[in-house]
Design a protein around this motif. Sequence first.
Motif, short mmCIF file in Angstrom:
data_model
loop_
_atom_site.label_atom_id
_atom_site.label_comp_id
_atom_site.label_asym_id
_atom_site.label_seq_id
_atom_site.Cartn_x
_atom_site.Cartn_y
_atom_site.Cartn_z
N LYS A 1 0.81 -1.22 0.00
CA LYS A 1 0.00 0.00 0.00
C LYS A 1 0.84 1.26 0.00
O LYS A 1 0.55 2.22 -0.71
CB LYS A 1 -0.93 -0.03 1.22
N ASP A 2 1.88 1.28 0.81
CA ASP A 2 2.72 2.47 0.92
C ASP A 2 4.08 2.26 0.26
O ASP A 2 5.08 2.84 0.70
CB ASP A 2 2.90 2.84 2.40
N GLY A 3 4.14 1.43 -0.78
CA GLY A 3 5.40 1.13 -1.42
C GLY A 3 6.03 2.35 -2.07
O GLY A 3 5.48 2.91 -3.03
N ASP A 4 7.15 2.79 -1.55
CA ASP A 4 7.83 3.97 -2.09
C ASP A 4 9.34 3.79 -2.01
O ASP A 4 10.06 4.67 -1.59
CB ASP A 4 7.40 5.23 -1.34
N GLY A 5 9.81 2.61 -2.42
CA GLY A 5 11.21 2.26 -2.27
C GLY A 5 11.40 1.28 -1.13
O GLY A 5 12.50 1.13 -0.61
N THR A 6 10.33 0.59 -0.75
CA THR A 6 10.36 -0.38 0.34
C THR A 6 11.30 -1.53 -0.01
O THR A 6 11.24 -2.09 -1.10
CB THR A 6 8.94 -0.94 0.58
N PRO A 7 12.20 -1.93 0.91
CA PRO A 7 13.13 -3.04 0.63
C PRO A 7 12.37 -4.33 0.33
O PRO A 7 11.27 -4.56 0.82
CB PRO A 7 13.93 -3.16 1.93
N ILE A 8 12.98 -5.18 -0.51
CA ILE A 8 12.37 -6.45 -0.87
C ILE A 8 12.21 -7.34 0.37
O ILE A 8 11.23 -8.06 0.53
CB ILE A 8 13.22 -7.18 -1.93
N MET A 9 13.19 -7.33 1.25
CA MET A 9 13.15 -8.11 2.47
C MET A 9 12.98 -7.15 3.64
O MET A 9 13.65 -6.10 3.67
CB MET A 9 14.46 -8.91 2.61
N PRO A 10 12.12 -7.44 4.62
CA PRO A 10 11.39 -8.67 4.88
C PRO A 10 10.05 -8.72 4.14
O PRO A 10 9.64 -7.73 3.51
CB PRO A 10 11.16 -8.59 6.40
N PRO A 11 9.35 -9.87 4.24
CA PRO A 11 8.02 -9.97 3.63
C PRO A 11 7.00 -9.18 4.43
O PRO A 11 7.30 -8.63 5.49
CB PRO A 11 7.73 -11.47 3.69
#
Length: 233
Positions: free
Chosen positions: A145-155
Amino acid sequence: MAETHKCTTDTVHYTWHKEHEPILTIDSGDTVVFETREVSDNQFNFHSTTEAISELNWDYVYPLSGPVYINGAEPGDTLAVEILDLKTKHWGWTAVLPGLGLLAEDYPDAYLRTFDLSDGKYIHFSEDIKVPIEPFLGTMGVCPKDGDGTPIMPPGNFGGNLDVRQLTIGTKLYLPVQQAGALFSCGDGHAAQGDGEVCVSALECPMYASLKFTVIKASEKSIPSPQFKRRAA
């Protein structure tokens, strides 16, 4: 009529971001054949030795194929991802990465080993030990929802770096849609893994993956976090 699309390794991304440009737009019921890079993004190769670990650039770890925009997918819906086929490419690697994993204090030194996977059936660990190839994608998810450069890890509740070895051929993964179009991505192919990554790597490898996508509207099914259902034996 459902179509089959191809997604090559030409374009990858290293974070979850709602502004990533979709590389494919498909309809519910369509299938995508992904070609994925191995998790180091070619920083390792079949001839690499342990010395390569000291040069690993973590900014280019976890290259994901995608995102794929699925028409009709809206926040609150559920995206069903049916795993139709998985095939490893010709090589893979595993490693002990200093300071990481459950046994970091017991195994402080770096170690990298590569394997020939070209027979498609076994990982030949030694002359008298071979491990069956049981491929799966370590990372499958929709954009959070708030993806703005969120790291791939963790899930998270969007999926992501799940590392669930039961996500094999015939399994359906259900993901809660959080962005318009879902913006699905995948990668981090594994030729084999136990129950988790004790040393923070499975048998990492490039892979082909055939996935079928179905949008389930919120009125039919709405879930708070990922679920999966395995095909009956």
